[in-house]
Design an enzyme around this catalytic site. Structure first.
Site, mmCIF file in Angstrom:
data_model
loop_
_atom_site.group_PDB
_atom_site.id
_atom_site.type_symbol
_atom_site.label_atom_id
_atom_site.label_comp_id
_atom_site.label_asym_id
_atom_site.label_seq_id
_atom_site.Cartn_x
_atom_site.Cartn_y
_atom_site.Cartn_z
ATOM 1 N N GLY A 62 -75.745 -42.330 -12.903
ATOM 2 C CA GLY A 62 -74.706 -41.341 -13.162
ATOM 3 C C GLY A 62 -74.788 -40.171 -12.200
ATOM 4 O O GLY A 62 -75.873 -39.745 -11.812
ATOM 5 N N ARG A 110 -73.952 -48.800 -10.264
ATOM 6 C CA ARG A 110 -75.028 -49.521 -10.946
ATOM 7 C C ARG A 110 -74.995 -50.955 -10.443
ATOM 8 O O ARG A 110 -73.970 -51.627 -10.530
ATOM 9 C CB ARG A 110 -74.841 -49.454 -12.463
ATOM 10 C CG ARG A 110 -74.799 -48.022 -12.981
ATOM 11 C CD ARG A 110 -74.740 -47.962 -14.500
ATOM 12 N NE ARG A 110 -74.447 -46.619 -14.975
ATOM 13 C CZ ARG A 110 -75.338 -45.651 -15.105
ATOM 14 N NH1 ARG A 110 -76.601 -45.884 -14.777
ATOM 15 N NH2 ARG A 110 -74.997 -44.465 -15.549
ATOM 16 N N ASP A 132 -83.942 -42.307 -14.644
ATOM 17 C CA ASP A 132 -85.044 -43.245 -14.855
ATOM 18 C C ASP A 132 -84.699 -44.669 -14.452
ATOM 19 O O ASP A 132 -85.564 -45.412 -13.973
ATOM 20 C CB ASP A 132 -85.530 -43.194 -16.320
ATOM 21 C CG ASP A 132 -84.421 -43.422 -17.325
ATOM 22 O OD1 ASP A 132 -83.258 -43.614 -16.918
ATOM 23 O OD2 ASP A 132 -84.715 -43.406 -18.531
ATOM 24 N N THR A 184 -79.880 -35.876 -13.126
ATOM 25 C CA THR A 184 -79.194 -36.264 -14.352
ATOM 26 C C THR A 184 -78.976 -35.020 -15.200
ATOM 27 O O THR A 184 -79.877 -34.191 -15.320
ATOM 28 C CB THR A 184 -79.991 -37.298 -15.167
ATOM 29 O OG1 THR A 184 -79.417 -37.423 -16.478
ATOM 30 C CG2 THR A 184 -81.450 -36.904 -15.317
ATOM 31 N N ASP A 226 -78.789 -34.801 -18.339
ATOM 32 C CA ASP A 226 -79.455 -34.869 -19.648
ATOM 33 C C ASP A 226 -80.821 -34.192 -19.682
ATOM 34 O O ASP A 226 -81.352 -33.914 -20.758
ATOM 35 C CB ASP A 226 -79.620 -36.322 -20.086
ATOM 36 C CG ASP A 226 -78.303 -36.962 -20.494
ATOM 37 O OD1 ASP A 226 -77.348 -36.222 -20.766
ATOM 38 O OD2 ASP A 226 -78.234 -38.202 -20.532
ATOM 39 N N ASP A 239 -83.715 -35.459 -19.103
ATOM 40 C CA ASP A 239 -84.580 -36.333 -19.897
ATOM 41 C C ASP A 239 -85.633 -37.069 -19.058
ATOM 42 O O ASP A 239 -86.102 -38.142 -19.439
ATOM 43 C CB ASP A 239 -83.736 -37.362 -20.652
ATOM 44 C CG ASP A 239 -82.888 -38.239 -19.729
ATOM 45 O OD1 ASP A 239 -82.818 -37.946 -18.514
ATOM 46 O OD2 ASP A 239 -82.294 -39.210 -20.227
ATOM 47 N N ARG A 244 -77.541 -38.850 -25.154
ATOM 48 C CA ARG A 244 -77.656 -40.055 -25.976
ATOM 49 C C ARG A 244 -79.021 -40.154 -26.644
ATOM 50 O O ARG A 244 -79.147 -40.560 -27.791
ATOM 51 C CB ARG A 244 -77.400 -41.298 -25.114
ATOM 52 C CG ARG A 244 -77.383 -42.610 -25.895
ATOM 53 C CD ARG A 244 -77.025 -43.798 -25.008
ATOM 54 N NE ARG A 244 -78.040 -44.031 -23.986
ATOM 55 C CZ ARG A 244 -77.862 -43.822 -22.681
ATOM 56 N NH1 ARG A 244 -76.715 -43.337 -22.257
ATOM 57 N NH2 ARG A 244 -78.817 -44.068 -21.815
ATOM 58 N N GLY A 303 -73.558 -19.630 -29.743
ATOM 59 C CA GLY A 303 -73.515 -19.076 -31.088
ATOM 60 C C GLY A 303 -73.128 -20.074 -32.164
ATOM 61 O O GLY A 303 -72.479 -19.720 -33.151
ATOM 62 N N SER A 319 -64.813 -19.019 -39.523
ATOM 63 C CA SER A 319 -64.727 -20.153 -38.596
ATOM 64 C C SER A 319 -66.146 -20.534 -38.192
ATOM 65 O O SER A 319 -67.059 -19.708 -38.248
ATOM 66 C CB SER A 319 -63.898 -19.792 -37.359
ATOM 67 O OG SER A 319 -64.523 -18.753 -36.622
#
Length: 328
Positions: free
Chosen positions: A15, A76, A107, A130, A132, A134, A176, A190, A220
């Site tokens: 990605g 990919r 990874d 990435t 993420d 991660d 994910r 917030g 709200s």
């Protein structure tokens, strides 16, 4: 510094993430600085298999540091997962005279690099790209900071309409397997509640939290949800649960999706990419291989690729506590 390697290839895989172009630029210009040839590989590992190479120099990468995405494209490659595909790639890079590869990705990309090194003994270095965040061995991956700013900007805009109509918004962000984006942007935006894969809070806790918010006078609410959260099968199931179990809420869902991957990289990501590119190339020229470059204690450090792939990042427990306090 020993110039054992005279020609380096750089590719982006998996990605895309903001900062990848800045990293490509850094790799190319560091090679030029040390008198090393550099080749760009288009479309990741698939480009290696098809011999899609293009010579690059310092002028090839001008004007890209502020661009999102990747000028080298990304793909990919199922074929690279096969021994036959990797053999084609190896023959092509040998024919091209390439002596080392810098892989920018996550990874999955690092797993491909590690297997390639194990089979052919070919020098590889990884740069984590990435949103993420991660990847083990670095506090920040390329694109994470930019994605945070993108999400917070979206939350701010959604809060405007939420408060105008006394609505409850569920906002889904990427993540994910990890909740780093959700946790950080939830605090910064917030949010009244933050739902992440690492913390299975349960539907009853969500119900209690929303009731508490309303009792305290909040008209709200914003709930930030990581896409991998385990409470509901998806964010729309959470909306249905609130509709069925809590009266008086006008519930809306906003899935931010791939907008989180786009946009001009932040100053932090541009600087990080520049540092990582320099470290990756110079480490390779010094004879290092099979490592990922990472940011640890604000220093560029090397982590073995195998550890970067198998290691698990941990959620920041202090931030979890801060989020609980801030939602009071």
């Amino acid at each position: 510094m020993p110039n054992r390697i005279k020609k380096v290839a750089v590719l982006t895989s998996g990605g895309d993430a903001p900062g990848m172009n800045a990293a490509v630029r850094s790799v190319v210009r560091t090679c030029a600085y040390h008198g090393v040839e550099c080749v760009g590989v288009y479309r990741g590992y698939q480009g290696m298999i098809e011999g899609d190479f293009k010579p690059m120099n310092a002028r090839s990468v001008r004007g890209i540091i502020n661009k999102g995405g990747t000028i080298l494209k990304s793909a990919r490659s199922k074929e690279f997962r096969t021994k036959e595909g990797r053999e084609k790639a190896y023959q092509n890079i040998i024919k091209e005279g390439i002596e080392g590869i810098v892989v920018i990705g996550g990874d999955g990309s690092f797993t491909g690099a590690l297997v390639f090194n194990q089979e052919y003994g070919f020098p590889v270095m990884g740069i984590p790209g990435t949103i993420d965040n991660d990847i083990f061995g670095t506090t920040h991956t390329l694109g994470f900071d930019t994605a945070l700013n993108t999400v917070v900007d979206a939350i701010d805009k959604i809060r405007d309409t939420a408060s105008s109509h006394n609505r409850l918004f569920f906002i889904e962000v990427m993540g994910r397997d990890v909740g780093h984006i959700a946790l950080n942007t939830g605090i910064a935006g917030g949010a009244e509640e933050i739902l992440i894969p690492e913390e299975d809070l349960g539907l009853e806790r969500l119900k209690e939290s929303l009731n508490k918010s309303r009792t305290s006078g909040k008209s709200s609410s914003i709930v930030v949800v990581a896409e991998g959260d385990k409470i509901g099968k998806n964010i729309f199931e959470l909306k249905d649960y609130v509709d069925e179990n809590l009266d008086g809420y006008d519930v809306r869902v906003s899935v931010l999706g791939h907008m989180q991957r786009g946009g001009s990289p932040s100053c932090f990501d541009r600087v990080l990419a520049s540092r990582m590119g320099v470290k990756a190339v110079e480490s390779m020229l010094n004879g290092e291989s099979n490592y990922m470059v990472g940011l640890l204690n604000n220093k560029m450090e090397l982590t073995p690729l195998e550890q970067a792939i198998k290691g698990k990042t941990k959620i920041n427990l202090e931030l979890l506590r801060v989020s609980d306090i801030m939602s009071t």
